[in-house]
Scaffold this motif. Structure first.
Motif, PDB file in Angstrom:
ATOM      1  N   ILE A  20       0.829  -1.210   0.000  1.00 54.72           N
ATOM      2  CA  ILE A  20       0.000   0.000   0.000  1.00 54.72           C
ATOM      3  C   ILE A  20       0.860   1.256   0.000  1.00 54.72           C
ATOM      4  O   ILE A  20       0.585   2.210  -0.741  1.00 54.72           O
ATOM      5  CB  ILE A  20      -0.973  -0.017   1.203  1.00 54.72           C
ATOM      6  CG1 ILE A  20      -2.052  -1.077   0.964  1.00 54.72           C
ATOM      7  CG2 ILE A  20      -1.609   1.348   1.425  1.00 54.72           C
ATOM      8  CD1 ILE A  20      -2.918  -1.375   2.173  1.00 54.72           C
ATOM      9  N   ILE A  21       1.917   1.277   0.814  1.00 54.28           N
ATOM     10  CA  ILE A  21       2.794   2.459   0.854  1.00 54.28           C
ATOM     11  C   ILE A  21       3.429   2.702  -0.512  1.00 54.28           C
ATOM     12  O   ILE A  21       3.437   3.826  -1.018  1.00 54.28           O
ATOM     13  CB  ILE A  21       3.865   2.307   1.952  1.00 54.28           C
ATOM     14  CG1 ILE A  21       3.214   2.415   3.331  1.00 54.28           C
ATOM     15  CG2 ILE A  21       4.968   3.343   1.787  1.00 54.28           C
ATOM     16  CD1 ILE A  21       4.137   2.076   4.476  1.00 54.28           C
ATOM     17  N   ILE A  22       3.947   1.644  -1.121  1.00 56.39           N
ATOM     18  CA  ILE A  22       4.558   1.798  -2.445  1.00 56.39           C
ATOM     19  C   ILE A  22       3.481   2.153  -3.471  1.00 56.39           C
ATOM     20  O   ILE A  22       3.701   3.000  -4.350  1.00 56.39           O
ATOM     21  CB  ILE A  22       5.325   0.528  -2.844  1.00 56.39           C
ATOM     22  CG1 ILE A  22       6.493   0.309  -1.885  1.00 56.39           C
ATOM     23  CG2 ILE A  22       5.833   0.624  -4.279  1.00 56.39           C
ATOM     24  CD1 ILE A  22       7.192  -1.020  -2.047  1.00 56.39           C
ATOM     25  N   GLY A  23       2.303   1.528  -3.338  1.00 53.21           N
ATOM     26  CA  GLY A  23       1.194   1.827  -4.250  1.00 53.21           C
ATOM     27  C   GLY A  23       0.749   3.272  -4.166  1.00 53.21           C
ATOM     28  O   GLY A  23       0.432   3.896  -5.183  1.00 53.21           O
ATOM     29  N   ILE A  24       0.730   3.832  -2.963  1.00 54.31           N
ATOM     30  CA  ILE A  24       0.361   5.245  -2.803  1.00 54.31           C
ATOM     31  C   ILE A  24       1.394   6.127  -3.498  1.00 54.31           C
ATOM     32  O   ILE A  24       1.042   7.103  -4.167  1.00 54.31           O
ATOM     33  CB  ILE A  24       0.221   5.608  -1.306  1.00 54.31           C
ATOM     34  CG1 ILE A  24      -1.046   4.973  -0.740  1.00 54.31           C
ATOM     35  CG2 ILE A  24       0.179   7.123  -1.105  1.00 54.31           C
ATOM     36  CD1 ILE A  24      -1.181   5.096   0.764  1.00 54.31           C
ATOM     37  N   GLY A  25       2.662   5.775  -3.340  1.00 53.61           N
ATOM     38  CA  GLY A  25       3.710   6.530  -4.040  1.00 53.61           C
ATOM     39  C   GLY A  25       3.515   6.491  -5.539  1.00 53.61           C
ATOM     40  O   GLY A  25       3.697   7.503  -6.233  1.00 53.61           O
ATOM     41  N   VAL A  26       3.136   5.345  -6.065  1.00 53.41           N
ATOM     42  CA  VAL A  26       2.886   5.199  -7.495  1.00 53.41           C
ATOM     43  C   VAL A  26       1.661   6.017  -7.896  1.00 53.41           C
ATOM     44  O   VAL A  26       1.652   6.721  -8.910  1.00 53.41           O
ATOM     45  CB  VAL A  26       2.686   3.708  -7.858  1.00 53.41           C
ATOM     46  CG1 VAL A  26       2.152   3.545  -9.255  1.00 53.41           C
ATOM     47  CG2 VAL A  26       3.985   2.952  -7.679  1.00 53.41           C
ATOM     48  N   PHE A  27       0.619   5.965  -7.077  1.00 50.50           N
ATOM     49  CA  PHE A  27      -0.624   6.672  -7.362  1.00 50.50           C
ATOM     50  C   PHE A  27      -0.412   8.185  -7.379  1.00 50.50           C
ATOM     51  O   PHE A  27      -1.041   8.905  -8.157  1.00 50.50           O
ATOM     52  CB  PHE A  27      -1.684   6.290  -6.325  1.00 50.50           C
ATOM     53  CG  PHE A  27      -3.006   6.970  -6.524  1.00 50.50           C
ATOM     54  CD1 PHE A  27      -3.841   6.586  -7.560  1.00 50.50           C
ATOM     55  CD2 PHE A  27      -3.407   7.993  -5.676  1.00 50.50           C
ATOM     56  CE1 PHE A  27      -5.058   7.216  -7.744  1.00 50.50           C
ATOM     57  CE2 PHE A  27      -4.627   8.619  -5.855  1.00 50.50           C
ATOM     58  CZ  PHE A  27      -5.450   8.232  -6.897  1.00 50.50           C
ATOM     59  N   LEU A  28       0.485   8.667  -6.541  1.00 47.39           N
ATOM     60  CA  LEU A  28       0.745  10.103  -6.469  1.00 47.39           C
ATOM     61  C   LEU A  28       1.380  10.651  -7.746  1.00 47.39           C
ATOM     62  O   LEU A  28       1.363  11.873  -7.972  1.00 47.39           O
ATOM     63  CB  LEU A  28       1.625  10.437  -5.268  1.00 47.39           C
ATOM     64  CG  LEU A  28       0.957  10.251  -3.900  1.00 47.39           C
ATOM     65  CD1 LEU A  28       1.949  10.508  -2.775  1.00 47.39           C
ATOM     66  CD2 LEU A  28      -0.262  11.152  -3.766  1.00 47.39           C
ATOM     67  N   THR A 131       4.676  -2.434 -14.442  1.00 43.15           N
ATOM     68  CA  THR A 131       5.967  -2.670 -13.778  1.00 43.15           C
ATOM     69  C   THR A 131       5.969  -2.090 -12.364  1.00 43.15           C
ATOM     70  O   THR A 131       6.525  -2.697 -11.456  1.00 43.15           O
ATOM     71  CB  THR A 131       7.140  -2.074 -14.581  1.00 43.15           C
ATOM     72  OG1 THR A 131       6.929  -0.674 -14.763  1.00 43.15           O
ATOM     73  CG2 THR A 131       7.316  -2.759 -15.896  1.00 43.15           C
ATOM     74  N   LEU A 132       5.349  -0.944 -12.193  1.00 43.18           N
ATOM     75  CA  LEU A 132       5.293  -0.358 -10.847  1.00 43.18           C
ATOM     76  C   LEU A 132       4.437  -1.201  -9.903  1.00 43.18           C
ATOM     77  O   LEU A 132       4.813  -1.423  -8.742  1.00 43.18           O
ATOM     78  CB  LEU A 132       4.764   1.076 -10.912  1.00 43.18           C
ATOM     79  CG  LEU A 132       5.688   2.100 -11.553  1.00 43.18           C
ATOM     80  CD1 LEU A 132       5.028   3.464 -11.582  1.00 43.18           C
ATOM     81  CD2 LEU A 132       7.014   2.168 -10.818  1.00 43.18           C
ATOM     82  N   ILE A 133       3.322  -1.679 -10.392  1.00 39.48           N
ATOM     83  CA  ILE A 133       2.448  -2.518  -9.554  1.00 39.48           C
ATOM     84  C   ILE A 133       3.140  -3.837  -9.239  1.00 39.48           C
ATOM     85  O   ILE A 133       3.120  -4.299  -8.091  1.00 39.48           O
ATOM     86  CB  ILE A 133       1.087  -2.735 -10.251  1.00 39.48           C
ATOM     87  CG1 ILE A 133       0.302  -1.420 -10.249  1.00 39.48           C
ATOM     88  CG2 ILE A 133       0.287  -3.831  -9.556  1.00 39.48           C
ATOM     89  CD1 ILE A 133      -0.933  -1.427 -11.119  1.00 39.48           C
ATOM     90  N   MET A 134       3.777  -4.441 -10.242  1.00 40.30           N
ATOM     91  CA  MET A 134       4.469  -5.717 -10.004  1.00 40.30           C
ATOM     92  C   MET A 134       5.627  -5.551  -9.023  1.00 40.30           C
ATOM     93  O   MET A 134       5.832  -6.391  -8.154  1.00 40.30           O
ATOM     94  CB  MET A 134       4.967  -6.312 -11.322  1.00 40.30           C
ATOM     95  CG  MET A 134       3.872  -6.824 -12.224  1.00 40.30           C
ATOM     96  SD  MET A 134       2.811  -8.058 -11.439  1.00 40.30           S
ATOM     97  CE  MET A 134       3.945  -9.383 -11.188  1.00 40.30           C
ATOM     98  N   SER A 135       6.385  -4.466  -9.154  1.00 40.53           N
ATOM     99  CA  SER A 135       7.496  -4.267  -8.211  1.00 40.53           C
ATOM    100  C   SER A 135       6.971  -4.010  -6.803  1.00 40.53           C
ATOM    101  O   SER A 135       7.574  -4.449  -5.823  1.00 40.53           O
ATOM    102  CB  SER A 135       8.410  -3.137  -8.682  1.00 40.53           C
ATOM    103  OG  SER A 135       7.738  -1.903  -8.682  1.00 40.53           O
TER     104      SER A 135
END
Length: 189
Positions: A20-28, A131-135
């Motif tokens: 979730i933390i990495i996902g939020i960074g991606v979402f931003l 790639t961002l979601i997979m990582s």
């Protein structure tokens, strides 16, 4: 499966929080165009490849360390329940799956897609987000494996190193300890 989820609740929560933390960074990052995605993908591929290399190395090391853990577990005087060995097997299964998926993704990330002129620009947007979601998922899964391993090692330290009573000790072992205590009390009396 439900029992597995109950036993490894903390590890799974840790992995979800990481994702979730990495996902939020991606979402931003927000909505980007295909050209921007191509540029971002080009600059982030080296970091993603490094992440894959790290996870592959860590997964292989964890599998080797599980063999050492099994040697310690079977070499101890304490008789452990089957649930301990099932926990180790769960870690090995997840870790092996993580190793294989990361290895495949590593190979896919090494395809020089950003150098190709035949790929439509809109695809770069999809590839970039994938790639961002997979990582993020790989990172979260690695945290799950590490936390499960930590829990198993902590249990072994309590049982073998500190000789504490533990729920993973078999009933035969617990009865033998109780009989030993009774014998010591009777001999002291």
């Amino acid at each position: 499966m439900i029992e597995f989820l109950k036993q490894n609740k903390k590890a799974i929560y840790g992995g979800l929080i990481t994702f979730i933390i990495i996902g939020i960074g991606v979402f931003l990052l927000g909505n980007i165009s295909g050209y921007e995605a191509k540029q971002l993908l080009n600059s982030s591929l080296m970091g993603i490849n490094m992440l894959c290399n790290t996870i592959i190395l860590a997964s292989a090391t964890i599998l080797a360390l599980l063999l050492t853990l099994l040697g310690i577990s079977s070499g101890t005087k304490s008789k452990l329940k089957d649930s301990h060995y099932l926990e180790v097997m769960s870690i090995a299964k997840i870790d092996t799956s993580l190793f294989i998926v990361t290895l495949v993704l590593f190979q896919l990330f090494n395809i020089p897609i950003t150098e190709s002129d035949n790929v439509p620009t809109i695809w770069f947007k999809v590839i970039y987000w994938a790639t961002l979601i997979m990582s993020s998922m790989l990172s979260g899964l690695m945290v799950v494996v590490i936390l499960m391993l930590y829990n198993t090692v902590s249990n072994i330290i309590l049982i073998v190193g500190l000789k504490k009573d533990h729920p993973l000790l078999s009933e035969d072992q617990e009865k033998a300890k109780e009989n030993q205590k009774e014998l010591e009390e009777n001999s002291n009396a």
